[in-house]
Scaffold this motif. Structure first.
Motif, PDB file in Angstrom:
ATOM      1  N   ALA A 180       0.839  -1.206   0.000  1.00  0.00           N
ATOM      2  CA  ALA A 180       0.000   0.000   0.000  1.00  0.00           C
ATOM      3  C   ALA A 180       0.873   1.254   0.000  1.00  0.00           C
ATOM      4  N   MET A 181       0.254   2.369  -0.343  1.00  0.00           N
ATOM      5  CA  MET A 181       0.935   3.659  -0.267  1.00  0.00           C
ATOM      6  C   MET A 181      -0.081   4.720   0.134  1.00  0.00           C
ATOM      7  N   ILE A 182       0.374   5.644   0.960  1.00  0.00           N
ATOM      8  CA  ILE A 182      -0.436   6.803   1.345  1.00  0.00           C
ATOM      9  C   ILE A 182       0.260   8.031   0.787  1.00  0.00           C
ATOM     10  N   TYR A 183      -0.516   8.872   0.142  1.00  0.00           N
ATOM     11  CA  TYR A 183       0.003  10.142  -0.370  1.00  0.00           C
ATOM     12  C   TYR A 183      -0.548  11.286   0.463  1.00  0.00           C
ATOM     13  N   PHE A 184       0.283  12.297   0.617  1.00  0.00           N
ATOM     14  CA  PHE A 184      -0.095  13.506   1.341  1.00  0.00           C
ATOM     15  C   PHE A 184       0.130  14.723   0.462  1.00  0.00           C
ATOM     16  N   ALA A 185      -0.789  15.673   0.572  1.00  0.00           N
ATOM     17  CA  ALA A 185      -0.570  17.014   0.038  1.00  0.00           C
ATOM     18  C   ALA A 185      -0.042  17.809   1.224  1.00  0.00           C
ATOM     19  N   VAL A 186       1.123  18.428   1.034  1.00  0.00           N
ATOM     20  CA  VAL A 186       1.794  19.121   2.130  1.00  0.00           C
ATOM     21  C   VAL A 186       2.177  20.529   1.684  1.00  0.00           C
ATOM     22  N   ALA A 187       1.981  21.485   2.571  1.00  0.00           N
ATOM     23  CA  ALA A 187       2.429  22.858   2.345  1.00  0.00           C
ATOM     24  C   ALA A 187       3.019  23.367   3.653  1.00  0.00           C
ATOM     25  N   GLU A 188       4.208  23.919   3.577  1.00  0.00           N
ATOM     26  CA  GLU A 188       4.872  24.478   4.756  1.00  0.00           C
ATOM     27  C   GLU A 188       4.906  23.475   5.912  1.00  0.00           C
ATOM     28  N   GLU A 189       5.279  22.219   5.590  1.00  0.00           N
ATOM     29  CA  GLU A 189       5.403  21.153   6.591  1.00  0.00           C
ATOM     30  C   GLU A 189       4.079  20.760   7.254  1.00  0.00           C
ATOM     31  N   THR A 190       2.952  21.197   6.675  1.00  0.00           N
ATOM     32  CA  THR A 190       1.640  20.863   7.212  1.00  0.00           C
ATOM     33  C   THR A 190       0.894  19.996   6.206  1.00  0.00           C
TER      34      THR A 190
END
Length: 151
Positions: free
Chosen positions: A48-58
């Motif tokens: 499995a894989m989880i993707y994150f949308a990240v901005a400014e370490e958040t």
């Protein structure tokens, strides 16, 4: 904003975004939800894989792709940060999860959802998913399913 693969520093965000989303929309977690949250590392070890949308370490949004059986992959746990603006993040992490599954041999992509989640359903359809009927929707809150054949 950038889209990144799973990083353990965002594991708590993945769990919290999904818990918040499920409880806000349906009032309670189901056993299957809790099991997923407890077995994230095991799911990742199994492909499995989880993707994150990240901005400014958040972290702003997340989505998981996980192998099931016979070339079927589930796209699941699409959720976002309810305390930060995140326009477009859901589509971006969803697309990344779909690509991961296809690049890792998915012949069929599967989604279990709820018919009142109009924004999520819009994303599914935007990426070529078609509604299918099931005899058992597995979750109490599940009343609609989608698939996309990849070959």
């Amino acid at each position: 904003m950038e889209i990144i693969k799973y990083d353990s520093k965002y594991k708590k965000d993945f769990i919290q975004f999904n818990k918040d989303w499920i409880i806000d929309n349906f009032g309670f977690l189901e056993n299957e939800d809790i099991e997923t949250f407890e077995k994230i590392d095991e799911e990742l070890a199994n492909g499995a894989m989880i993707y994150f949308a990240v901005a400014e370490e958040t972290a702003l949004a997340c989505c998981m792709a996980k192998p099931m059986e016979n070339g079927t992959w589930e796209i699941c746990k699409l959720a976002s940060n309810n305390s930060r603006p995140h326009k477009g993040c859901g589509s971006a992490v969803f697309e990344a999860a779909v690509k991961w599954a296809i690049n890792h041999g998915a012949k069929r992509l599967f989604i279990l959802s709820n018919s009142r989640l109009k924004a999520a359903i819009h994303i599914y359809k935007k990426f070529g998913f078609k509604e299918i009927k099931l005899d058992d929707y597995e979750y109490v809150r599940g009343d609609i399913a989608f698939e996309r054949i990849t070959d």
